[in-house]
Design an enzyme around this catalytic site. Structure first.
Site, short mmCIF file in Angstrom:
data_model
loop_
_atom_site.label_atom_id
_atom_site.label_comp_id
_atom_site.label_asym_id
_atom_site.label_seq_id
_atom_site.Cartn_x
_atom_site.Cartn_y
_atom_site.Cartn_z
N TYR A 1 -43.52 41.88 47.66
CA TYR A 1 -44.05 41.07 46.45
C TYR A 1 -43.88 41.68 45.27
O TYR A 1 -43.42 41.34 44.13
CB TYR A 1 -45.45 40.52 46.90
CG TYR A 1 -46.10 39.59 45.87
CD1 TYR A 1 -45.62 38.27 45.70
CD2 TYR A 1 -46.90 39.91 44.95
CE1 TYR A 1 -46.05 37.32 44.66
CE2 TYR A 1 -47.81 39.01 44.10
CZ TYR A 1 -47.07 37.63 43.98
OH TYR A 1 -47.61 36.92 43.13
N SER B 1 -47.16 38.61 37.80
CA SER B 1 -48.55 38.97 38.66
C SER B 1 -49.04 40.32 37.95
O SER B 1 -47.94 41.50 37.87
CB SER B 1 -48.28 38.95 40.23
OG SER B 1 -49.29 39.70 40.67
#
Length: 260
Positions: A160, A147
């Site tokens: 995350y 990501s």
């Protein structure tokens, strides 16, 4: 010059998508099946996998918990016994927004177990078979979905972001180690994609893509033979610029942009 062999003709190629019951993984599975690939989908939710197989004749489902190293190993051995894999893509992910003033260690560790440890389980299980395929003259490919949240620290990304940063580093190292053996390696860094995970966000997500758009961008990236596939570029190219800012400027700009 391309860093990886171009992936364009999917007819008859065996692809294993780990984390393909929804979101980006499911969309990639649908597009590769439409292009003639022999798709194998894995995730924990057997009913969703079975629904995919019923809707896509010739595909295969292997229910799997990526945090279970033995189960991943057994799944890889079973698939390898049926023939070589041309693409292995790790799409599994877990996300909960988190900030330091509401830190929850169990949730931090769950992110690590799914996003990073699960990827390590898959990598360890498939690399021997990919090396064997490469020695036999094939050009297998290993792709990890990370990501843009792994590029630099961001508010609400306490759990995350670090796992995705680790995936990026892992892919870079794997590329250096495996390219000489004839194995392609890529890292996929999406921006915001409309999935069950991102719907938890309580802020407007710029340049939001559908899973189908994300899958299309991934296939184009693999076709180009690049190492990093990031999208949408109208958003991610600006984030690329933020990566090179000195910390004083970076922290100030993020605070100004997010109010956090």
């Amino acid at each position: 010059m391309s860093l990886n062999p171009s992936l364009t003709d999917w007819r008859g190629k065996r692809v294993w998508l780990v984390g393909a019951s929804s979101g980006i993984g499911l969309a990639v599975a649908e597009q590769l099946h439409a292009r003639g690939a022999r798709v194998i989908v894995s995730a924990r939710q057997q009913p969703l996998l079975q629904a995919f197989v019923e809707a896509h004749p010739g595909s295969e489902a292997v229910a799997l918990d990526v945090t279970d190293a033995q189960a991943v190993r057994e799944a890889a051995v079973g698939l390898r016994s049926e023939g070589p894999l041309d693409l292995v893509c790790y799409c599994a992910g877990h996300y909960r927004p988190m900030r330091a003033d509401s830190l929850a260690l169990p949730e931090l560790l769950k992110h690590q177990q799914v996003n990073l440890t699960g990827a390590l389980h898959v990598v360890a299980a498939v690399v021997p078979g990919l090396l064997e395929s490469a020695r036999a003259g094939r050009a297998p490919h290993l792709s990890l979905v990370a990501s843009v949240a792994g590029w630099r620290g961001l508010p609400q990304g306490l759990a995350y972001g670090p796992t995705k940063a680790a995936l990026i580093n892992l892919a870079e190292t794997l590329f250096l180690d495996l390219r000489p053996h004839g194995i392609g390696v890529s890292i996929v860094n999406p921006g915001f994609v409309d999935t069950p995970l991102t719907r938890q966000n309580d802020f407007a997500m710029p340049a939001l893509l559908t899973p189908a758009q994300a899958a299309d961008a991934m296939l184009r990236g693999w076709a180009r033979g690049g190492f990093e596939v990031h999208f949408p570029r109208r958003f991610t190219c600006w984030l690329k610029l933020l990566r090179v800012l000195p910390y004083r400027w970076y922290f100030a700009l993020v605070h100004r942009m997010t109010g956090l």
